[in-house]
Design an enzyme around this catalytic site. Structure first.
Site, PDB file in Angstrom:
ATOM      1  CG  ASP A 539      76.742 -24.924  57.311  1.00 30.22           C
ATOM      2  OD1 ASP A 539      75.707 -24.549  57.875  1.00 30.22           O
ATOM      3  OD2 ASP A 539      76.932 -26.089  56.928  1.00 30.22           O
ATOM      4  CG  MET A 541      72.099 -18.726  54.419  1.00 26.85           C
ATOM      5  SD  MET A 541      71.467 -17.349  55.398  1.00 26.85           S
ATOM      6  CE  MET A 541      72.331 -17.579  56.937  1.00 26.85           C
ATOM      7  CB  CYS A 542      78.759 -18.657  53.569  1.00 26.80           C
ATOM      8  SG  CYS A 542      78.214 -17.277  54.603  1.00 26.80           S
ATOM      9  CB  THR A 543      80.186 -20.241  48.410  1.00 25.80           C
ATOM     10  OG1 THR A 543      79.001 -19.764  47.772  1.00 25.80           O
ATOM     11  CG2 THR A 543      80.818 -21.315  47.543  1.00 25.80           C
ATOM     12  CB  VAL A 544      81.626 -23.676  53.220  1.00 29.62           C
ATOM     13  CG1 VAL A 544      82.831 -24.182  54.012  1.00 29.62           C
ATOM     14  CG2 VAL A 544      80.703 -22.866  54.102  1.00 29.62           C
TER      15      VAL A 544
END
Length: 682
Positions: A539, A541-544
């Site tokens: 979560d 590493m990804c743009t949530v």
């Protein structure tokens, strides 16, 4: 004797005419339905020979209009071709077109012709036309109706018993060749006079009729005109107004007129002249009273069904789809200038070359919005590939782009832009941006050097740089290069339900003294950018983020660029100060034709609120301070390599380390209250 029958004009509209009318409507006329002067052209009559019967078939008596019809300057007429003046009136709606008072319009044009005849004796309006149109710019359908006003002679002109014969029966080949040669040197060549003296012929202008025949008063008047008709018995439409002109001004001299219908575009090598000759007259001309009273006129063109009515040109099926797109793609933008923003400079936006660093969610939406603003040069840079989680959030990708390991994002996004609009100049570049705090292995040193060189070249070749990456440290290198080259740099970053959009201020050394120096993305930081990517969970590493946030932030970034480009100061535009009421800044130094030009916008989706912020430039900034920029410009890649490999280098270079130490010492000198007791109620 037989009444003279005239071959009416038939309109011949080139597709280029509709293209130019479209441009004129969108860019110049807009909502105006004012009449616009144009011109048409016609040539000597043409015919073809039927292969089966061997008979000669006359082609139409055409008057042609094209894109050149709107040009004010044109080449001098030559025998064999002529120009006709005209008026075009384009209506805004089909209802206006249908309801137009066509009788009044027609009579107005006829009055122009007649008034010029009786007041100036000028023949330039004798061949004149009216064109009313409605341009359906969405469907590329054009409704139009031509009128060629011609005066009705009462009584009618008659042709003598010999009828229309070959001009070679009246003139020798040498005389006809002499007429052709002399005609090239006179003004107003659509109509001319011919005078014979033995074997010699002389050509003059119709306007000089009295002077031309003054030395030979008994000579019969011979008029010539470029005849667009090839019909053996019917002269072309221009003769009608020429005869009306002669009868109105010289009624006693022109009850009988010799007419040379010139139908030869060049001197025939075989001696077979196509031009016709005949003598026409008006009976019962003893009474010349009222000769200058305007007669009635006719001339509305019939449609293909042979009825008086408009015609329709449907260009969509025959047009190149790419050309259709080129004309239609900016229609919405140009319509904005009709009523809302007449001073909007669309060319300034469309000519801006944009570099998008990052082809993910933000990059895709920014690219689409730039296209909608008319930007034609877009370069996308990314080093990743399309994954299965991308297409639903990133509108330039599809499921097939994810197969076989995924296509390179930058090139895939560029290809998608070209599919959407083939006229876009879109390029994809696969490149990894080196970052501070991410040491460069020795084996990758040369590749990194090439990557930096390529990034520098790309930034140099573009006008506006968008930083749309998903990590803080990846924004550092383009920030430094952009500041060094004094480029427009815009940042967009996402949180879960918040976003930041900001424009970097210009380089401090170039900033006008009157404006506060605006900061960059790193000006508020008291630590140098470093590795924020290692040891992160999925979560992290990804743009949530909320699904709608990226499109809002991206559109805001592009709109900020558009407003900045419209501001007279451009890159140096001042930002509205904190606390300024932004609802009424029209015409203010802080606004452009599109409105205010803020420094930063912080969006809060949970409250559906945007907060404008102004951040001053920081002398110790690791991204845009003069210390960092001069070090980069002096040492180049060596300075950058040190920043990549040494996490403390930028802090030392900019002075942040000393600032940190001073802050720690200040904290140590504070006398903290540590008395016993209940303490404060926090």
């Amino acid at each position: 004797m037989p009444i003279v029958q005239f071959a009416p004009f038939t309109s011949l509209v080139q597709p280029s005419f509709w293209h130019e009318l479209t441009r004129l409507k969108i860019d110049v006329l807009k909502l105006s339905d004012d009449a616009v002067p144009i011109r048409g052209s016609y040539t000597t009559g043409r015919s073809v020979v039927d292969r089966e019967s061997g008979q000669e078939i006359a082609l139409g008596c055409n008057l042609s209009v094209g894109s050149e019809s709107f040009e004010k300057d044109h080449k001098h007429d030559r025998l064999g071709s002529a120009h006709a003046s005209g008026t075009v009136k384009n209506y805004n709606t089909i209802e206006d077109f249908k309801a137009a008072d066509k009788t009044a319009l027609f009579n107005g044009e006829a009055d122009k012709i007649w008034n010029q005849i009786v007041t100036t004796r000028d023949t330039s309006l004798l061949t004149h036309f009216l064109l009313i149109t409605f341009a359906d710019l969405k469907k590329y359908k054009y409704y139009y109706w031509f009128a060629f006003p011609a005066f009705v002679s009462k009584p009618a002109w008659e042709i003598d018993e010999a009828g229309w014969t070959s001009a070679s029966t009246e003139y020798t080949p040498e005389a006809l060749a002499s007429i052709y040669t002399q005609h090239r040197n006179i003004d107003a060549p659509s109509f001319f006079l011919v005078r014979s003296s033995g074997a010699e012929v002389t050509v003059g202008t119709v306007e000089s009729l009295e002077e031309f025949y003054s030395q030979t008063p008994d000579s019969p008047i011979t008029v010539g005109f470029i005849d667009p008709s090839a019909n053996p018995t019917n002269p072309g439409w221009p003769l009608r107004n020429l005869l009306a002109y002669l009868h109105a001004l010289y009624p006693t001299k022109t009850h009988s007129v010799r007419v040379l219908c010139w139908r030869d575009a060049e001197i025939p090598s075989t001696g077979n002249w196509k031009s016709k000759f005949g003598t026409v007259s008006v009976p019962n001309t003893e009474s010349v009273e009222g000769a200058t009273t305007k007669p009635s006129a006719v001339g509305w063109e019939k449609n293909p069904q042979g009825k008086l009515g408009p015609r329709v040109a449907d260009l969509a099926p025959m047009m190149d789809p790419t050309r259709l797109a080129n004309q239609a793609v900016d229609l919405n933008l140009k319509l904005m200038r009709w009523r809302i923003l007449p001073s909007l400079d669309l060319e300034k936006v469309s000519s801006t070359r944009c570099l998008l660093l990052g082809a993910g969610t933000l990059g895709c939406y920014v690219a689409r919005t730039l296209m909608a603003w008319g930007v034609r040069k877009i370069t996308l840079l990314d080093n990743s590939r399309v994954s299965f989680s991308n297409p639903v959030r990133q509108p330039l990708f599809e499921f097939e782009d994810c197969l076989n390991g995924g296509k390179p994002k930058a090139q895939c996004a560029a290809d998608s832009l070209k599919r959407i609009y083939p006229g876009i100049d879109a390029t994809g570049v696969s490149l990894s941006i080196p970052m501070p705090g991410h040491p460069i292995p020795a084996a990758s040193l040369e590749q990194t050097k090439e990557d930096v060189k390529k990034l520098e070249k790309l930034i140099d070749e573009h006008d506006a740089i968008f930083l749309l990456m998903d990590s803080r440290e990846s924004r550092w290198l383009p920030t430094v290069i952009g500041a060094s080259k004094n480029k427009i740099v815009l940042n967009a970053a996402l949180g879960f339900d918040t976003f930041l959009v900001m424009r970097h201020g210009p380089r401090s050394s170039s900033q006008p003294e009157k404006n506060p120096k605006l900061g960059c993305y790193f000006c508020n930081d008291i630590v140098a950018p470093s590795d924020s990517l290692t040891d992160r969970t999925l979560d992290q590493m990804c743009t949530v983020t909320r699904p709608g946030l990226a499109s809002i932030a991206s559109s805001t970034a592009v709109e900020l660029l558009a407003s900045l480009l419209q501001h007279p100061d451009g890159l140096y535009a001042a930002a509205p100060p904190p606390g300024q009421d932004l609802s009424n800044l029209s015409g203010d130094e802080y606004s452009s034709v599109l409105g205010v030009v803020p420094h930063q916008l912080r969006g809060f989706l949970a409250q559906f609120r945007n907060l404008p912020i102004v951040g001053a430039a920081f002398d110790g900034c690791t991204g845009c301070s003069e210390t960092v920029l001069k070090e980069y410009e002096t040492k180049g890649f060596d300075m950058l390599l040190q920043a990549f490999n040494d996490q403390k280098y930028l802090e030392k270079l900019s002075g942040l380390d000393k600032l940190y130490e001073e802050g720690q010492k200040a904290l140590e000198t504070v006398d903290w209250d540590e008395e016993d007791g209940e303490g404060d109620d926090f």
